[in-house]
Design a protein around this motif. Sequence first.
Motif: not given
Length: 335
Positions: A312-316
């Motif tokens: 998840x490119x928003x979370x990680x």
Amino acid sequence: MLEDINTLGGMVETVKLPEPQQKIHDGKPFPLILSPTDQKTFTDLPSTIMWLEENRDKLKKILLKYGVIVFRDFPVKKAIDFDAFVKALDYQPFPYIGGAAPRTSVVGDVFTTNESPPDKLVDFHHEIAQSPKYPKNIFFFCEYPAKEGGQTSVAPSNLVYRKMLEREPEFVKDLEEKGVRYLRVLPDGDDNESAIGRGWQSTYLSKTREEAESKAKELGTTFEWMPDGSVKTITDIMPGVRINPNNGLKMWHNAIINAYRAYVDSRNVPEKSVYLSDGTYMKPEVMDILDETLCECASDMDWKSGDVMMIDNLQVLHARREFVPPRRVLAWLCV
């Protein structure tokens, strides 16, 4: 955790690895690693594709909770298998516009990962965080691991935010209120000797200056052409912290440390490549603390042939460790 996995029909189980490959954050394994319950569970790629299609919504919900899922020991052998794997989850490809690293198309919507020299660290970042348009999720696939090193490191963005807020509250306050700009000089044509050597043609998928400028302006980026055909770009004011709409948590969503450490070649000075919107440059001592914080939070995954990593490119945030060749890890970016 078992409740999440049980929704997948008992066909997969979790894998536990020692630190630093896998850590426990907020009571959850990071990353979550899934493997077939036995070698007969998935006999070939078609059976895997069918399972992915049947469970795509459940897997996406699990990703929102854990941030990273590693699929290990599934029958994914080649780039074309990887392409089918991602498409079975019903993702659409993200056009690679605005990124700094040179990449090469492989097959379908599969690209090489950052092609910077193997002895260079690729620092932590969110993929294309320097642009208002960035991929929602990213996938990596290991065709074969490095002889030595080459781990992909992942760090939970909310945990990094919380620790930085404790350690450098004034900087985090400024970052949230002011945002950042990224400055990069793009060469005329790709420079594969540089970790940020993507030329303006491939950066903006353009053949002419006019087309490149038009696409850059759509992203709020300013252009200044240089005598040698290169171009100096300055982004619009970008957030350093974003809110996750799924849970309301704040995410350390940027490419600050990557720009500060790695935006270096014959055209670029890294210390001047990222700054607060009021023109204030990053302080070296704060960047050192950020470095330490990211490493403290990160899991360093040793690749195994056939591994697929879903992020998840928003979370990680993710990074790449130096390595001894050969190593081939491929990428798929999702809208």
